[in-house]
Design an enzyme around this catalytic site. Structure first.
Site, PDB file in Angstrom:
ATOM      1  NE  ARG A   1      -0.514   0.705   4.893  1.00 22.40           N
ATOM      2  CZ  ARG A   1      -1.008   0.639   6.112  1.00 22.40           C
ATOM      3  NH1 ARG A   1      -2.204   0.136   6.320  1.00 22.40           N
ATOM      4  NH2 ARG A   1      -0.336   1.072   7.145  1.00 22.40           N
TER       5      ARG A   1
ATOM      6  CG  ASN B   1      -4.771   5.513   6.574  1.00 24.01           C
ATOM      7  OD1 ASN B   1      -5.609   5.826   7.424  1.00 24.01           O
ATOM      8  ND2 ASN B   1      -3.837   4.616   6.800  1.00 24.01           N
ATOM      9  CD  GLU B   2      -0.966   5.602   9.900  1.00 20.20           C
ATOM     10  OE1 GLU B   2      -0.320   4.767   9.252  1.00 20.20           O
ATOM     11  OE2 GLU B   2      -1.206   5.476  11.108  1.00 20.20           O
TER      12      GLU B   2
ATOM     13  CD  GLU C   1      -5.533   3.769  11.799  1.00 18.00           C
ATOM     14  OE1 GLU C   1      -4.550   3.113  12.184  1.00 18.00           O
ATOM     15  OE2 GLU C   1      -5.691   4.120  10.624  1.00 18.00           O
TER      16      GLU C   1
ATOM     17  CD  GLU D   1      -2.744  -3.714   8.592  1.00 17.45           C
ATOM     18  OE1 GLU D   1      -1.869  -2.924   8.994  1.00 17.45           O
ATOM     19  OE2 GLU D   1      -3.871  -3.353   8.237  1.00 17.45           O
ATOM     20  CE  LYS D   2      -2.845 -14.622   7.228  1.00 18.16           C
ATOM     21  NZ  LYS D   2      -1.957 -13.770   6.419  1.00 18.16           N
ATOM     22  CG  PHE D   3      -1.880 -13.193  12.578  1.00 14.86           C
ATOM     23  CD1 PHE D   3      -2.769 -14.119  13.104  1.00 14.86           C
ATOM     24  CD2 PHE D   3      -1.130 -13.551  11.462  1.00 14.86           C
ATOM     25  CE1 PHE D   3      -2.894 -15.390  12.549  1.00 14.86           C
ATOM     26  CE2 PHE D   3      -1.238 -14.816  10.910  1.00 14.86           C
ATOM     27  CZ  PHE D   3      -2.128 -15.743  11.447  1.00 14.86           C
TER      28      PHE D   3
HETATM   29  C1  GAL Z   1      -2.054   2.265  10.801  1.00 17.32           C
HETATM   30  C2  GAL Z   1      -2.847   2.284   9.510  1.00 17.32           C
HETATM   31  C3  GAL Z   1      -3.918   1.226   9.498  1.00 17.32           C
HETATM   32  C4  GAL Z   1      -3.371  -0.083   9.993  1.00 17.32           C
HETATM   33  C5  GAL Z   1      -2.785   0.117  11.351  1.00 17.32           C
HETATM   34  C6  GAL Z   1      -2.227  -1.145  11.963  1.00 17.32           C
HETATM   35  O1  GAL Z   1      -0.800   2.812  10.617  1.00 17.32           O
HETATM   36  O2  GAL Z   1      -3.417   3.541   9.296  1.00 17.32           O
HETATM   37  O3  GAL Z   1      -4.411   1.094   8.192  1.00 17.32           O
HETATM   38  O4  GAL Z   1      -2.403  -0.545   9.100  1.00 17.32           O
HETATM   39  O5  GAL Z   1      -1.727   1.027  11.272  1.00 17.32           O
HETATM   40  O6  GAL Z   1      -1.711  -0.890  13.243  1.00 17.32           O
END
Ligand code: GAL
Length: 659
Positions: free
Chosen positions: A114, A152-153, A305, A353-355
């Site tokens: 990504r 995003n970020e 987040e 990111e499944k975990f």
């Molecule tokens: C952030 C991101 C999310 C996800 C998360 C995992 O940096 O914006 O999409 O990847 O980390 O901790």
């Protein structure tokens, strides 16, 4: 301009990133049921949905999102709609390789992960604008929509050719002429003089150390280019929904974005926060980011987040023990958050990111994670009417500036042990442990409202910032500065004498003879009126000018008898970094002299106390129950209990007291 309260409408936003495109439609209905049950009132849709929305160039697949927007609305859940531009679809890189960023050594960052976009690519920007415009046109009037989340970020660097051309344009604007640039960059050194703009490149991988001012400007440029991408998309959505706030989420204390500059362009300041549950200082790291975000927002802010359980990007990823998710969430509310959100709603079954945890973990509805999320939802609903919109400032400000960080974080320094972010954290930690609430401020901000201003380290300072610090002290403020402050100007040119002359005078320093950095683990003894302490990381061979009203000398070694700490009236200079407890005690003493009171007297070490409006939040960061003295009669808004003079907090317990 719209603000966060236009989206919260009196409720703390509670929810998270929702990625329904990863799930069959039956799950969406199940999700709404669980969301309602947990008190979720906000989800962020679309963060990485570009290939689902535009599966081939120019196509638009909005049907699934229409259904979801309607479903959310029917469930009473607001939608923060994201532009999907952080992750371009594979066709973009395939058809338009110019959209892909290059690393400093010329490698292409390919699709398959990504954030593989070049901020400078005209093609990327054109496609990003088109999908943003269509999203805004389609959903701008949807009743579920409460806010926009751009990208995003933002965090990509690009050293490629299109970025090089943009860098030259940026430099022309900054410097006007090549002569000015050559002077600013000190290109007389190592035969680097430029005879044409076309010769200038991003600081690509060289044989040996790079030109530091070129690197510094490239950081400034990168932050500005990412901001341009943000502003372009923001302006598009604003045209459709001038009444709705717009944000983009920051990574916490990330080196790449000048967040002071960015927040001037944002309606809502939002941040992502992932302290390590195993880190004994996790709560303080959280407090630091929360203090910084509140200061940038100058009011309520959004925790965009956090993780309900483990992340999956550390070496070893620990879950949050029972109660910690609630404790850290309420800590954010105490420190000004009007939104407590997560990555992500439902833990993925596939993908990278499944975990990584979600609010609904693989264990599902019966899992501890979801059950704790439900409890938190109920707590937030109880607190909502009392806290939303409330802002509390502080008497103490910690100065922080990305440009100083960038200038100081380069090759060719005297010590790689000195890390700007670590020094900043250490000073914040000292104040946090002394139970002093702190804001963060930029060195050119108006500081007059603060009783105490501390400068952990600002290696580069503009003339304006120095004027500001001097004026602050002249007007009665107390200033404490750490070493390596005021060393360079904004071009990273060392100031005569190794430190700005006016600052030297302020602190009572005649000559800074030499810097004496310390090895890892090495300490120097210092012997002050309040007792002896050890300095770490750095020391200095300083000659005082005789005007100091107090000094703490080094004891033993090469610097024996020379001042480690100098005080001239209300201005203090620390030429070493005292060990944590000594720094805490020193700052607590200076704060008391400056008239700054801790939030509450006699607090046990593991308890954090924070005021928000007229509420007092007490947070037990320990696993053992603890009793706190709180003179008077209060109501605990979480339990409805009346509290008189003392309150007991269980493991990771929280009380929110109203007098
Ligand atoms: C952030 C991101 C999310 C996800 C998360 C995992 O940096 O914006 O999409 O990847 O980390 O901790």
């Amino acid at each position: 301009m719209p603000v966060l309260s236009d989206a919260t409408r009196g409720r703390i936003l509670f929810g998270g990133d929702y990625n329904p495109e990863q799930w069959p439609e039956e799950t969406w209905h199940e999700d709404v049921r669980l969301m309602k049950d947990a008190g979720v009132n906000s989800v962020t849709l679309g963060v990485f949905s570009w290939s689902k929305l535009e599966p081939e160039p120019g196509a638009r697949e909005f049907g699934w999102l229409d259904t979801l927007m309607d479903l959310m609305h029917a469930g009473g859940i607001g939608v923060v709609l994201a532009t999907p531009t952080a992750s371009p679809p594979p066709w973009m890189g395939r058809l338009h390789p110019d959209t892909l960023p290059r690393t400093e050594d010329g490698r292409t960052e390919w699709w398959g992960g990504r954030q593989h976009f070049s901020h400078s690519s005209a093609t990327y920007r054109r496609h990003a604008a088109a999908i943003t415009a269509d999203l805004a046109a389609r959903y701008g009037g949807h009743p579920a929509l409460t806010m926009w989340h751009i990208n995003n970020e933002y965090c990509t660097f690009d050293y490629g050719d299109e970025a090089a051309a943009a860098f030259r344009r940026w430099l022309r604007q900054r410097y006007g002429t090549l002569d000015t640039l050559n002077t600013a960059w000190g290109t007389a050194f190592w035969s680097q003089g430029y005879d044409t703009w076309d010769g200038i490149l991003p600081p690509r991988l060289p044989h040996y150390m790079r030109n530091p001012t070129q690197v510094l400007d490239f950081r400034r440029f990168t932050s500005d280019m990412l901001l341009e991408c943000y502003v372009a998309e923001r302006d598009i959505v604003r045209r459709h929904t001038p009444h709705l706030p717009v944000t983009s989420n920051f990574m916490p204390l990330w080196i790449g974005q000048d967040a002071w500059r960015w927040t001037e362009e944002e309606d809502v300041v939002s941040v992502d926060l992932y302290p390590d549950p195993r880190d004994p200082l996790g709560a303080q790291q959280g407090a630091l980011v929360q203090d910084m975000t509140r200061s940038q927002a100058r009011g309520p802010w959004m925790l965009m987040e956090q993780a309900a359980g483990p992340v999956n990007w550390r070496g070893v990823n620990h879950p949050k023990p029972h109660g910690l998710n609630r404790l850290w969430s309420l800590q954010a509310v105490a420190r000004g958050a009007d939104a407590v959100c997560y990555f992500q709603w439902r833990q993925s079954r596939q993908g990278a990111e499944k975990f990584h945890s979600g609010m609904v973990s693989h264990a599902g509805e019966q899992g501890r994670t979801y059950q704790e999320v439900r409890q938190l939802g109920a707590d937030l609903a109880r607190l909502s009417p009392h806290v939303t919109g409330q802002h509390s400032g502080a008497d103490v400000a910690v100065l922080h500036d990305w440009h100083a960080w960038w200038a100081g974080a380069q090759d060719g320094r005297l010590s790689t042990e000195v890390d700007y972010a670590d020094v900043l954290k250490t000073w914040h930690r000292a104040l946090w442990q002394a139970h002093l609430t702190t804001d963060f401020a930029h060195p050119e901000h108006d500081l007059t409202a603060y009783k105490l201003v501390v400068v952990p380290q600002l290696y580069a300072l503009t003339g304006t910032a120095i004027d500001n610090l001097l004026a602050y002290v002249r007007q009665g403020g107390t200033l404490v500065s750490g070493f390596l402050t005021g060393v360079a100007d904004e071009d990273d040119r060392v100031r005569p004498g190794g430190m700005d002359a006016r600052l030297r005078e302020l602190f009572g320093i005649r000559t800074l003879h030499e810097w004496w950095p310390l090895d890892a683990g090495e300490t120097v003894e210092c012997d002050g009126p309040q007792g002896a302490f050890r300095g770490t990381l750095w020391s200095e061979e300083l000659e005082a000018d005789g005007t100091a009203t107090e000094t703490v000398p080094y004891k033993g070694g090469e610097l024996d008898g020379l001042p480690a700490v100098l005080r001239r009236d209300r201005a203090w200079y620390l030429s070493t970094l005292p060990e944590p407890e000594a720094l805490r005690d020193l700052l607590a003493t200076i704060a008391a002299d400056a008239g700054v009171r801790p939030v509450l007297d006699g607090l046990p070490g593991q308890v954090e106390a924070v005021r928000r409006g007229d509420l007092l939040f007490l947070l037990n960061h320990g696993r053992e129950p603890v009793t706190v003295d709180v003179p008077g009669t209060h109501r605990d808004l979480l339990t409805e209990a009346t509290v008189t003079d003392r309150v007991t907090l269980g493991r990771y317990g929280v009380a929110v007291l109203r007098p």
